[in-house]
Design a protein around this motif. Sequence first.
Motif, PDB file in Angstrom:
ATOM      1  N   ASP A  56       0.859  -1.196   0.000  1.00  0.00           N
ATOM      2  CA  ASP A  56       0.000   0.000   0.000  1.00  0.00           C
ATOM      3  C   ASP A  56       0.887   1.234   0.000  1.00  0.00           C
ATOM      4  O   ASP A  56       1.757   1.383   0.852  1.00  0.00           O
ATOM      5  N   LEU A  57       0.662   2.104  -0.981  1.00  0.00           N
ATOM      6  CA  LEU A  57       1.430   3.335  -1.102  1.00  0.00           C
ATOM      7  C   LEU A  57       0.511   4.535  -0.960  1.00  0.00           C
ATOM      8  O   LEU A  57      -0.617   4.523  -1.466  1.00  0.00           O
ATOM      9  N   LYS A  58       0.988   5.545  -0.297  1.00  0.00           N
ATOM     10  CA  LYS A  58       0.267   6.808  -0.216  1.00  0.00           C
ATOM     11  C   LYS A  58       0.863   7.723  -1.285  1.00  0.00           C
ATOM     12  O   LYS A  58       2.011   8.124  -1.200  1.00  0.00           O
ATOM     13  N   ASP A  61      -2.316  12.434  -1.504  1.00  0.00           N
ATOM     14  CA  ASP A  61      -3.338  12.228  -0.470  1.00  0.00           C
ATOM     15  C   ASP A  61      -4.109  10.923  -0.679  1.00  0.00           C
ATOM     16  O   ASP A  61      -4.985  10.601   0.110  1.00  0.00           O
ATOM     17  N   GLN A  62      -3.819  10.187  -1.748  1.00  0.00           N
ATOM     18  CA  GLN A  62      -4.568   8.986  -2.077  1.00  0.00           C
ATOM     19  C   GLN A  62      -3.744   7.745  -1.744  1.00  0.00           C
ATOM     20  O   GLN A  62      -2.511   7.792  -1.707  1.00  0.00           O
ATOM     21  N   VAL A  63      -4.438   6.624  -1.533  1.00  0.00           N
ATOM     22  CA  VAL A  63      -3.759   5.358  -1.252  1.00  0.00           C
ATOM     23  C   VAL A  63      -3.957   4.432  -2.448  1.00  0.00           C
ATOM     24  O   VAL A  63      -5.054   4.300  -2.973  1.00  0.00           O
ATOM     25  N   THR A  65      -2.891   0.431  -3.945  1.00  0.00           N
ATOM     26  CA  THR A  65      -2.391  -0.895  -3.588  1.00  0.00           C
ATOM     27  C   THR A  65      -1.794  -1.541  -4.831  1.00  0.00           C
ATOM     28  O   THR A  65      -2.435  -1.603  -5.875  1.00  0.00           O
ATOM     29  N   THR A  80       5.124  15.700  -5.801  1.00  0.00           N
ATOM     30  CA  THR A  80       4.283  14.690  -5.175  1.00  0.00           C
ATOM     31  C   THR A  80       5.171  13.651  -4.485  1.00  0.00           C
ATOM     32  O   THR A  80       6.150  13.191  -5.041  1.00  0.00           O
ATOM     33  N   ILE A  82       5.579   9.912  -2.619  1.00  0.00           N
ATOM     34  CA  ILE A  82       5.020   8.569  -2.523  1.00  0.00           C
ATOM     35  C   ILE A  82       5.685   7.889  -1.332  1.00  0.00           C
ATOM     36  O   ILE A  82       6.908   7.761  -1.287  1.00  0.00           O
ATOM     37  N   THR A  83       4.869   7.470  -0.364  1.00  0.00           N
ATOM     38  CA  THR A  83       5.369   6.824   0.847  1.00  0.00           C
ATOM     39  C   THR A  83       4.663   5.486   1.035  1.00  0.00           C
ATOM     40  O   THR A  83       3.598   5.243   0.466  1.00  0.00           O
ATOM     41  N   THR A  84       5.257   4.612   1.849  1.00  0.00           N
ATOM     42  CA  THR A  84       4.635   3.335   2.155  1.00  0.00           C
ATOM     43  C   THR A  84       3.671   3.501   3.323  1.00  0.00           C
ATOM     44  O   THR A  84       3.913   4.303   4.225  1.00  0.00           O
ATOM     45  N   THR A  85       2.580   2.745   3.280  1.00  0.00           N
ATOM     46  CA  THR A  85       1.666   2.729   4.424  1.00  0.00           C
ATOM     47  C   THR A  85       1.672   1.363   5.082  1.00  0.00           C
ATOM     48  O   THR A  85       1.100   1.190   6.152  1.00  0.00           O
TER      49      THR A  85
END
Length: 113
Positions: A56-58, A61-63, A65, A80, A82-85
């Motif tokens: 799952d990546l953020k 503001d959106q997630v 998969t 922008t 991109i981070t891991t959730t």
Amino acid sequence: MKIRIAFAALLAAIFFAAVPASHAAVSSIHAPVHAYFHGDKKIKFSIKNETGASLDLKVGDQVATIKPGEVMPFKLPVGTRITTTTATENHKAGDLIVEVSTSMYSNSTLSIK
């Protein structure tokens, strides 16, 4: 009387010297102002999940998969993040994967292991 003429000539010389300098300064627009008037530049790239588990990546503001082995295309504006959730073997939850920049190659693929 001669002092007035000398003073007026000095002011005219200063004015004419300042006009080209101020005109030249206008042409050097900083990138954020340029982006404001010409729209956000978007970078097109893909991310491939090679972790062996769903990721799952953020994205902003959106997630999103990404399933194992899947390649997901993105077209995002510069800046922008991109981070891991979800946590994986090599990444903790909240780790920064990439921040989109103008130095990224368009149509490239980033692999996450």
